[in-house]
Motif scaffolding. Sequence first.
Motif, PDB file in Angstrom:
ATOM      1  N   ALA A  80       0.825  -1.212   0.000  1.00  0.00           N
ATOM      2  CA  ALA A  80       0.000   0.000   0.000  1.00  0.00           C
ATOM      3  C   ALA A  80       0.857   1.260   0.000  1.00  0.00           C
ATOM      4  O   ALA A  80       0.572   2.212  -0.742  1.00  0.00           O
ATOM      5  N   LEU A  81       1.907   1.286   0.806  1.00  0.00           N
ATOM      6  CA  LEU A  81       2.780   2.458   0.837  1.00  0.00           C
ATOM      7  C   LEU A  81       3.549   2.630  -0.466  1.00  0.00           C
ATOM      8  O   LEU A  81       3.761   3.762  -0.926  1.00  0.00           O
ATOM      9  N   ALA A  82       3.956   1.537  -1.086  1.00  0.00           N
ATOM     10  CA  ALA A  82       4.648   1.632  -2.371  1.00  0.00           C
ATOM     11  C   ALA A  82       3.710   2.174  -3.447  1.00  0.00           C
ATOM     12  O   ALA A  82       4.104   2.991  -4.282  1.00  0.00           O
ATOM     13  N   ARG A  83       2.476   1.728  -3.403  1.00  0.00           N
ATOM     14  CA  ARG A  83       1.485   2.235  -4.365  1.00  0.00           C
ATOM     15  C   ARG A  83       1.235   3.729  -4.137  1.00  0.00           C
ATOM     16  O   ARG A  83       1.131   4.505  -5.085  1.00  0.00           O
ATOM     17  N   PHE A  84       1.136   4.137  -2.878  1.00  0.00           N
ATOM     18  CA  PHE A  84       0.969   5.547  -2.545  1.00  0.00           C
ATOM     19  C   PHE A  84       2.150   6.367  -3.056  1.00  0.00           C
ATOM     20  O   PHE A  84       1.971   7.449  -3.628  1.00  0.00           O
ATOM     21  N   ALA A  85       3.353   5.871  -2.837  1.00  0.00           N
ATOM     22  CA  ALA A  85       4.550   6.587  -3.281  1.00  0.00           C
ATOM     23  C   ALA A  85       4.577   6.714  -4.797  1.00  0.00           C
ATOM     24  O   ALA A  85       4.960   7.762  -5.341  1.00  0.00           O
ATOM     25  N   GLU A  86       4.178   5.666  -5.508  1.00  0.00           N
ATOM     26  CA  GLU A  86       4.154   5.720  -6.969  1.00  0.00           C
ATOM     27  C   GLU A  86       3.130   6.738  -7.452  1.00  0.00           C
ATOM     28  O   GLU A  86       3.399   7.518  -8.366  1.00  0.00           O
ATOM     29  N   ARG A  87       1.952   6.760  -6.850  1.00  0.00           N
ATOM     30  CA  ARG A  87       0.938   7.758  -7.233  1.00  0.00           C
ATOM     31  C   ARG A  87       1.425   9.168  -6.946  1.00  0.00           C
ATOM     32  O   ARG A  87       1.190  10.087  -7.725  1.00  0.00           O
ATOM     33  N   HIS A  88       2.070   9.338  -5.807  1.00  0.00           N
ATOM     34  CA  HIS A  88       2.607  10.651  -5.447  1.00  0.00           C
ATOM     35  C   HIS A  88       3.640  11.113  -6.480  1.00  0.00           C
ATOM     36  O   HIS A  88       3.637  12.274  -6.884  1.00  0.00           O
ATOM     37  N   ARG A  89       4.484  10.214  -6.914  1.00  0.00           N
ATOM     38  CA  ARG A  89       5.501  10.557  -7.916  1.00  0.00           C
ATOM     39  C   ARG A  89       4.853  10.916  -9.246  1.00  0.00           C
ATOM     40  O   ARG A  89       5.237  11.904  -9.889  1.00  0.00           O
ATOM     41  N   LEU A  90       3.853  10.145  -9.663  1.00  0.00           N
ATOM     42  CA  LEU A  90       3.176  10.418 -10.924  1.00  0.00           C
ATOM     43  C   LEU A  90       2.456  11.755 -10.894  1.00  0.00           C
ATOM     44  O   LEU A  90       2.475  12.502 -11.878  1.00  0.00           O
ATOM     45  N   ARG A  91       1.813  12.080  -9.778  1.00  0.00           N
ATOM     46  CA  ARG A  91       1.139  13.380  -9.655  1.00  0.00           C
ATOM     47  C   ARG A  91       2.136  14.519  -9.715  1.00  0.00           C
ATOM     48  O   ARG A  91       1.880  15.555 -10.323  1.00  0.00           O
ATOM     49  N   GLU A  93       5.010  14.518 -11.286  1.00  0.00           N
ATOM     50  CA  GLU A  93       5.450  14.627 -12.677  1.00  0.00           C
ATOM     51  C   GLU A  93       4.400  15.304 -13.546  1.00  0.00           C
ATOM     52  O   GLU A  93       4.732  16.110 -14.414  1.00  0.00           O
ATOM     53  N   GLU A  94       3.129  14.982 -13.331  1.00  0.00           N
ATOM     54  CA  GLU A  94       2.051  15.615 -14.100  1.00  0.00           C
ATOM     55  C   GLU A  94       1.974  17.099 -13.817  1.00  0.00           C
ATOM     56  O   GLU A  94       1.749  17.886 -14.739  1.00  0.00           O
ATOM     57  N   GLU A  96       4.435  19.042 -12.948  1.00  0.00           N
ATOM     58  CA  GLU A  96       5.593  19.684 -13.567  1.00  0.00           C
ATOM     59  C   GLU A  96       5.404  19.834 -15.074  1.00  0.00           C
ATOM     60  O   GLU A  96       5.851  20.786 -15.676  1.00  0.00           O
ATOM     61  N   GLU A  97       4.734  18.863 -15.699  1.00  0.00           N
ATOM     62  CA  GLU A  97       4.498  18.919 -17.132  1.00  0.00           C
ATOM     63  C   GLU A  97       3.506  20.012 -17.505  1.00  0.00           C
ATOM     64  O   GLU A  97       3.625  20.607 -18.573  1.00  0.00           O
ATOM     65  N   THR A  98       2.557  20.286 -16.635  1.00  0.00           N
ATOM     66  CA  THR A  98       1.547  21.317 -16.947  1.00  0.00           C
ATOM     67  C   THR A  98       2.073  22.725 -16.734  1.00  0.00           C
ATOM     68  O   THR A  98       1.448  23.674 -17.171  1.00  0.00           O
ATOM     69  N   ARG A  99       3.186  22.867 -16.122  1.00  0.00           N
ATOM     70  CA  ARG A  99       3.768  24.199 -15.880  1.00  0.00           C
ATOM     71  C   ARG A  99       4.476  24.714 -17.083  1.00  0.00           C
ATOM     72  O   ARG A  99       4.947  24.245 -17.964  1.00  0.00           O
TER      73      ARG A  99
END
Length: 99
Positions: A80-91, A93-94, A96-99
Motif C-alpha cells: 500500500a505504501l509503495a502504491r501511494f509513493a508511486e501515485r505521489h511521484r506520478l502526480r 510529474e504531471e 511539472e508537465e503542466t507548468r
Amino acid sequence: MTTFLDVATHFGFVMVFATVFFAFMRLVLGPSLPDRVVALDMMTVAIVAFCGLAAIRSRDAAFLDVALALALVGFLATVALARFAERHRLRSEEQEETR
C-alpha cells in the motif's frame, strides 16, 4: 548453566534491537518517502524475527502465529505504501508537465 541456544537467542535479540533502532533512525531522518517505506518494512521484518526468537526462547508456538499475522500485515502495508509513493511521484510529474 548457559546453553548454546540461550547464547544464540540472546545474541539474536541484541541484533534485532539494533536493527529496529537503525531502521527507526532511517524512518525518522528519511530523506525521501521510499527510504521511509523501506525502513518501515525493515522494522516489520525485525519484529517478525523477534517473535520467532521469542517462540524459540519460550518454547511456545503462539509467538509463531503472531509472527505470521504480522508478516502478512507488514506485506500489505508495504504494498500500500509503495502504491501511494508511486501515485505521489506520478502526480508530481504531471504537475511539472503542466507548468
